[in-house]
Design an enzyme around this catalytic site. Structure first.
Site, PDB file in Angstrom:
ATOM      1  N   HIS A   9      -8.499   1.110  -3.626  1.00  0.00           N
ATOM      2  CA  HIS A   9      -9.571   0.939  -2.429  1.00  0.00           C
ATOM      3  C   HIS A   9     -10.029   2.299  -2.199  1.00  0.00           C
ATOM      4  O   HIS A   9      -9.470   3.419  -1.617  1.00  0.00           O
ATOM      5  CB  HIS A   9      -8.408   0.403  -1.303  1.00  0.00           C
ATOM      6  CG  HIS A   9      -9.190   0.223  -0.099  1.00  0.00           C
ATOM      7  ND1 HIS A   9      -8.782   0.029   1.132  1.00  0.00           N
ATOM      8  CD2 HIS A   9     -10.667   0.017   0.308  1.00  0.00           C
ATOM      9  CE1 HIS A   9      -9.379  -0.185   2.004  1.00  0.00           C
ATOM     10  NE2 HIS A   9     -10.757   0.096   1.713  1.00  0.00           N
ATOM     11  N   MET A  58     -11.034  -6.160   5.886  1.00  0.00           N
ATOM     12  CA  MET A  58     -10.199  -4.988   6.648  1.00  0.00           C
ATOM     13  C   MET A  58      -9.866  -5.753   8.054  1.00  0.00           C
ATOM     14  O   MET A  58     -10.691  -6.150   8.829  1.00  0.00           O
ATOM     15  CB  MET A  58     -10.891  -3.692   6.888  1.00  0.00           C
ATOM     16  CG  MET A  58     -11.375  -2.895   5.822  1.00  0.00           C
ATOM     17  SD  MET A  58     -10.052  -2.487   4.919  1.00  0.00           S
ATOM     18  CE  MET A  58      -9.027  -1.304   5.794  1.00  0.00           C
ATOM     19  N   MET A  85      -8.712   8.226   0.315  1.00  0.00           N
ATOM     20  CA  MET A  85      -9.484   8.709   1.570  1.00  0.00           C
ATOM     21  C   MET A  85     -10.110   9.858   1.463  1.00  0.00           C
ATOM     22  O   MET A  85      -9.235  10.869   1.013  1.00  0.00           O
ATOM     23  CB  MET A  85      -8.652   8.512   2.956  1.00  0.00           C
ATOM     24  CG  MET A  85      -8.119   7.013   3.008  1.00  0.00           C
ATOM     25  SD  MET A  85      -7.144   7.207   4.495  1.00  0.00           S
ATOM     26  CE  MET A  85      -6.481   5.383   4.499  1.00  0.00           C
ATOM     27  N   HIS A 120      -1.554  -1.542  -4.275  1.00  0.00           N
ATOM     28  CA  HIS A 120      -2.674  -0.817  -3.674  1.00  0.00           C
ATOM     29  C   HIS A 120      -2.766   0.439  -3.164  1.00  0.00           C
ATOM     30  O   HIS A 120      -1.533   1.005  -2.683  1.00  0.00           O
ATOM     31  CB  HIS A 120      -2.647  -1.846  -2.315  1.00  0.00           C
ATOM     32  CG  HIS A 120      -3.887  -1.707  -1.340  1.00  0.00           C
ATOM     33  ND1 HIS A 120      -4.995  -2.244  -1.763  1.00  0.00           N
ATOM     34  CD2 HIS A 120      -4.420  -0.637  -0.532  1.00  0.00           C
ATOM     35  CE1 HIS A 120      -6.210  -1.949  -0.950  1.00  0.00           C
ATOM     36  NE2 HIS A 120      -5.535  -1.156  -0.040  1.00  0.00           N
ATOM     37  N   MET A 137     -12.078   4.628   0.099  1.00  0.00           N
ATOM     38  CA  MET A 137     -12.628   4.785   1.414  1.00  0.00           C
ATOM     39  C   MET A 137     -13.428   6.265   1.332  1.00  0.00           C
ATOM     40  O   MET A 137     -12.863   7.125   1.985  1.00  0.00           O
ATOM     41  CB  MET A 137     -11.526   4.825   2.453  1.00  0.00           C
ATOM     42  CG  MET A 137     -11.051   3.231   2.666  1.00  0.00           C
ATOM     43  SD  MET A 137      -9.494   3.222   3.423  1.00  0.00           S
ATOM     44  CE  MET A 137      -8.467   3.290   2.122  1.00  0.00           C
ATOM     45  N   ASP A 182      -4.720   3.639  -1.660  1.00  0.00           N
ATOM     46  CA  ASP A 182      -5.738   4.089  -0.661  1.00  0.00           C
ATOM     47  C   ASP A 182      -6.364   5.473  -0.896  1.00  0.00           C
ATOM     48  O   ASP A 182      -5.716   6.375  -0.634  1.00  0.00           O
ATOM     49  CB  ASP A 182      -5.085   3.756   0.710  1.00  0.00           C
ATOM     50  CG  ASP A 182      -5.171   2.440   1.153  1.00  0.00           C
ATOM     51  OD1 ASP A 182      -5.912   1.591   1.093  1.00  0.00           O
ATOM     52  OD2 ASP A 182      -4.124   2.062   1.468  1.00  0.00           O
ATOM     53  N   ASP A 213      -6.284  -6.322   4.454  1.00  0.00           N
ATOM     54  CA  ASP A 213      -5.912  -4.979   4.447  1.00  0.00           C
ATOM     55  C   ASP A 213      -5.723  -4.517   5.783  1.00  0.00           C
ATOM     56  O   ASP A 213      -6.732  -4.242   6.572  1.00  0.00           O
ATOM     57  CB  ASP A 213      -6.984  -4.303   3.623  1.00  0.00           C
ATOM     58  CG  ASP A 213      -6.201  -2.826   3.248  1.00  0.00           C
ATOM     59  OD1 ASP A 213      -4.950  -2.413   3.653  1.00  0.00           O
ATOM     60  OD2 ASP A 213      -6.694  -2.055   2.725  1.00  0.00           O
ATOM     61  N   SER A 224       0.989  -1.026  -0.148  1.00  0.00           N
ATOM     62  CA  SER A 224      -0.179   0.096  -0.135  1.00  0.00           C
ATOM     63  C   SER A 224       0.742   1.264   0.111  1.00  0.00           C
ATOM     64  O   SER A 224       1.703   1.441   0.975  1.00  0.00           O
ATOM     65  CB  SER A 224      -0.687   0.058   1.279  1.00  0.00           C
ATOM     66  OG  SER A 224      -1.241   1.290   1.492  1.00  0.00           O
TER      67      SER A 224
END
Ligand code: DX5
Ligand code: ZN
Length: 233
Positions: A70, A141, A41, A37, A72, A39, A176, A12
């Protein structure tokens, strides 16, 4: 991108140098990462903000493996098209991010991208029971999402249930949060095939000195693979 259930390590970039993402992506892949990966957010669904589709598009030329995005964020649906255009290979949305995860997954698949669904530690496996034929990946998660470097929360029982529910379907189980050489084996044994690892891969190295990335990736892979049934530890 063909389906296979062999073990994959997905570093990540949340734990990489934010001022040097391109070099970090190239370095970690040269050191053996199977996927990258990413992330995303929003400071609303999770209490942290990273970046949006423009950053993902900028990263795309530096990711020759699989770009695993991913999300979020809430809401998700208004941004799916943008992340697809940015070049994500897999787009994962959280079951908790809105009332209509089924519609969200349909929208992701409609872009031609692989669709993933993520489950927070407090959400049970049954939340995806009616989604198994419309996802390519289930992300379990093992921390509450928002930050790297948190304490691992054991979700082995959930992973085992999901693995049984999935059966022969071509669906990855990704873990994750808090993956290390210590936590990876039980996850692989429970049925996970994709292990996201942020701080445990990026700590100790840099794009200019990437050998520690490779050592960490190999150590996690070895720990996980030797834990698989039929392997001798
Ligand atoms: C957490 C993120 C993770 C995180 C994992 O919200 O989804 O991908 O980067 O980081 P580590 O491996 O440091 O727990
Ligand atoms: Zn993640």
């Amino acid at each position: 991108m063909s389906f296979d259930r062999s073990l994959k390590i997905a570093p990540s970039i949340l734990a990489a140098d934010f001022a040097d993402f391109g070099a970090e992506c190239r370095a970690v892949q040269a050191q053996g990462a199977d996927w990258v990966h990413v992330d995303v957010m929003d400071g609303h669904f999770v209490p942290n903000i990273t970046f949006g589709p423009q950053m993902v598009a900028a990263l795309r030329p530096h990711v020759r493996t699989v770009m695993d995005v991913h999300l979020m964020i809430a809401p998700v649906d208004p941004y799916i098209e943008a992340f697809a255009r940015a070049g994500a290979d897999i787009i994962t949305a959280h079951v908790e991010a809105g009332a209509h995860i089924h519609r969200t997954l349909q929208a992701i698949r409609a872009t031609g991208k692989k669709a993933g669904v993520a489950l927070n530690p407090g959400t049970g496996a049954e939340a995806v029971e009616n989604l198994l034929d419309m996802v390519d990946l289930i992300c379990v998660m093992t921390v509450n999402p928002g930050f790297g470097g948190q304490q691992f929360i054991d979700m082995s029982e959930k992973v085992r249930r999901l693995r049984a529910m999935i059966g022969d379907r071509p669906v990855h189980i990704e873990i994750d949060g808090g993956i290390t050489v210590e936590t990876a084996p039980a996850m692989a044994r429970a049925g996970a095939d994709v292990l996201v690892a942020g701080s445990s891969v990026f700590k100790g190295g840099s794009a200019a000195d990437p050998a520690p990335y490779g050592e960490a990736i190999r150590a996690i892979r070895l720990a996980a693979e030797t834990a698989l049934p039929g392997r001798v530890a």
